[in-house]
Enzyme design. Structure first.
Site, PDB file in Angstrom:
ATOM      1  CE1 TYR A   1      -3.023  -3.267   1.350  1.00  0.00           C
ATOM      2  CE2 TYR A   1      -4.071  -1.794  -0.234  1.00  0.00           C
ATOM      3  CZ  TYR A   1      -4.026  -3.002   0.433  1.00  0.00           C
ATOM      4  OH  TYR A   1      -4.983  -3.966   0.174  1.00  0.00           O
TER       5      TYR A   1
ATOM      6  CG  HIS B   1     -13.801  -1.846  -1.714  1.00  0.00           C
ATOM      7  ND1 HIS B   1     -13.652  -2.363  -2.986  1.00  0.00           N
ATOM      8  CD2 HIS B   1     -14.885  -2.461  -1.193  1.00  0.00           C
ATOM      9  CE1 HIS B   1     -14.594  -3.271  -3.201  1.00  0.00           C
ATOM     10  NE2 HIS B   1     -15.354  -3.341  -2.136  1.00  0.00           N
TER      11      HIS B   1
HETATM   12  N1  APR Z   1     -12.271   2.150 -19.538  1.00  0.00           N
HETATM   13  C1  APR Z   1     -13.328   1.399 -19.110  1.00  0.00           C
HETATM   14  N2  APR Z   1     -13.188   0.210 -18.469  1.00  0.00           N
HETATM   15  C2  APR Z   1     -11.935  -0.231 -18.264  1.00  0.00           C
HETATM   16  C3  APR Z   1     -10.795   0.491 -18.677  1.00  0.00           C
HETATM   17  C4  APR Z   1     -11.012   1.725 -19.343  1.00  0.00           C
HETATM   18  N3  APR Z   1      -9.977   2.468 -19.789  1.00  0.00           N
HETATM   19  N4  APR Z   1      -9.681  -0.237 -18.347  1.00  0.00           N
HETATM   20  C5  APR Z   1     -10.122  -1.351 -17.723  1.00  0.00           C
HETATM   21  N5  APR Z   1     -11.467  -1.355 -17.687  1.00  0.00           N
HETATM   22  C6  APR Z   1     -12.337  -2.371 -17.078  1.00  0.00           C
HETATM   23  C7  APR Z   1     -11.869  -3.788 -17.262  1.00  0.00           C
HETATM   24  O1  APR Z   1     -12.412  -4.339 -18.456  1.00  0.00           O
HETATM   25  C8  APR Z   1     -12.457  -4.476 -16.007  1.00  0.00           C
HETATM   26  O2  APR Z   1     -13.772  -4.948 -16.268  1.00  0.00           O
HETATM   27  O3  APR Z   1     -12.312  -2.137 -15.684  1.00  0.00           O
HETATM   28  C9  APR Z   1     -12.521  -3.358 -14.980  1.00  0.00           C
HETATM   29  C10 APR Z   1     -11.473  -3.490 -13.891  1.00  0.00           C
HETATM   30  O4  APR Z   1     -11.772  -4.648 -13.159  1.00  0.00           O
HETATM   31  P1  APR Z   1     -10.927  -4.981 -11.837  1.00  0.00           P
HETATM   32  O5  APR Z   1      -9.481  -4.809 -12.105  1.00  0.00           O
HETATM   33  O6  APR Z   1     -11.441  -6.290 -11.331  1.00  0.00           O
HETATM   34  O7  APR Z   1     -11.310  -3.820 -10.830  1.00  0.00           O
HETATM   35  P2  APR Z   1     -12.595  -3.696  -9.916  1.00  0.00           P
HETATM   36  O8  APR Z   1     -13.802  -4.211 -10.613  1.00  0.00           O
HETATM   37  O9  APR Z   1     -12.619  -2.298  -9.422  1.00  0.00           O
HETATM   38  O10 APR Z   1     -12.251  -4.676  -8.678  1.00  0.00           O
HETATM   39  C11 APR Z   1     -13.199  -4.723  -7.629  1.00  0.00           C
HETATM   40  O11 APR Z   1     -11.700  -6.131  -6.359  1.00  0.00           O
HETATM   41  O12 APR Z   1      -9.618  -6.691  -5.586  1.00  0.00           O
HETATM   42  C12 APR Z   1     -10.789  -6.048  -5.277  1.00  0.00           C
HETATM   43  O13 APR Z   1     -11.002  -4.363  -3.684  1.00  0.00           O
HETATM   44  C13 APR Z   1     -10.564  -4.596  -4.988  1.00  0.00           C
HETATM   45  O14 APR Z   1     -12.068  -2.758  -5.376  1.00  0.00           O
HETATM   46  C14 APR Z   1     -11.458  -3.887  -5.978  1.00  0.00           C
HETATM   47  C15 APR Z   1     -12.475  -4.947  -6.334  1.00  0.00           C
END
Ligand code: APR
Length: 234
Positions: free
Chosen positions: A53, A111
């Protein structure tokens, strides 16, 4: 009065240069969630978790909000100065401060936040911009009992009462840049299906049937400003 709830995930900050968690360059490709993002992992090796972090926190100084963050802040501003008859709530799974730096005020960090720590001794939640280590003293009680103020797997997300109220009252639910694999956020779309329209903004379509009424594909810096401009032109 249109009541919109937007749920954002790591994808909205991707074009600012912050890594997402999953996908090609995802943070979880190089770290095990159970070592980094669980209370057990922190108990086992607090220094490893603090360093993870600390790196993310230091990375915030090198990035700026992007057009998607700014578009949402602009919509909230339009509501404040009467150019849009609506109310916008941002519920974010993100721990970065890019929504706030873009100018958004009504942001719910379910979160937690990178720029805050929590003392497991006295409960203080000091704002924090530097590094934190297992022996860093709490600025309030001075005990070495600080941890990142991040909601880890197995812990209850923050502000769920407010989130439930806002979801129950919305007439449009919009998810931006989230993979929809982590609950309870992943279930918000189902909880509003009986009273709100739903839109998904993502880079690519999700596999399987979508619970969203509408899916807008493309980078958030393109699709989100186009959406808010259309809203304001109505
Ligand atoms: N524009 C739109 N969507 C995008 C872009 C972009 N430029 N880049 C990536 N994405 C999309 C990806 O296709 C994916 O579906 O954003 C999403 C990111 O997914 P994750 O990495 O899983 O992130 P998130 O959904 O926020 O994760 C949820 O998981 O690990 C835990 O606590 C952590 O808050 C997090 C939670």
């Amino acid at each position: 009065m249109q009541r919109i709830v937007v749920l954002t995930g790591a994808g909205i900050s991707q074009e600012s240069g912050l890594q997402t968690f999953r996908g090609p360059d995802g943070l979880w490709n190089n770290e095990h969630i159970e070592d980094i993002c669980t209370p057990e992992g922190f108990r086992r090796d607090p220094l490893r978790v603090d360093r993870f972090y600390n790196n993310l926190r230091a990375g915030l100084t090198a990035v700026q909000p992007n057009a998607a963050h700014l578009a949402l802040a602009g919509l909230e501003q339009a509501a404040r100065d009467g150019r849009w008859q609506g109310h916008l709530t941002i519920i974010t799974q993100n721990i970065d401060d890019l929504h706030e730096r873009a100018g958004s005020h009504d942001v719910i960090h379910m979160h937690g936040e990178l720029l805050r720590l929590r003392c497991t001794g006295c409960g203080a939640t000091p704002a924090w911009h530097g590094d934190c280590f297992p022996d860093t003293p709490c600025p309030v009680c001075h005990a070495p009992t600080l941890r990142p103020d991040i909601v880890w797997f197995g812990e209850m997300p923050y502000h769920m009462d407010t989130i439930t109220q806002r979801l129950a009252a919305c007439d449009l639910f919009v998810a931006i840049g989230t993979s929809g694999v982590v609950y309870p956020a992943a279930g918000f779309v189902d909880s509003v299906a009986d009273h709100a329209d739903t839109m998904l903004f993502n880079l690519e379509a999700r596999s399987g049937p979508s619970p969203f009424d509408q899916t807008i594909l493309g980078p958030a810096t393109h699709t989100v400003p186009a959406w808010t401009q259309a809203l304001l032109a109505q």
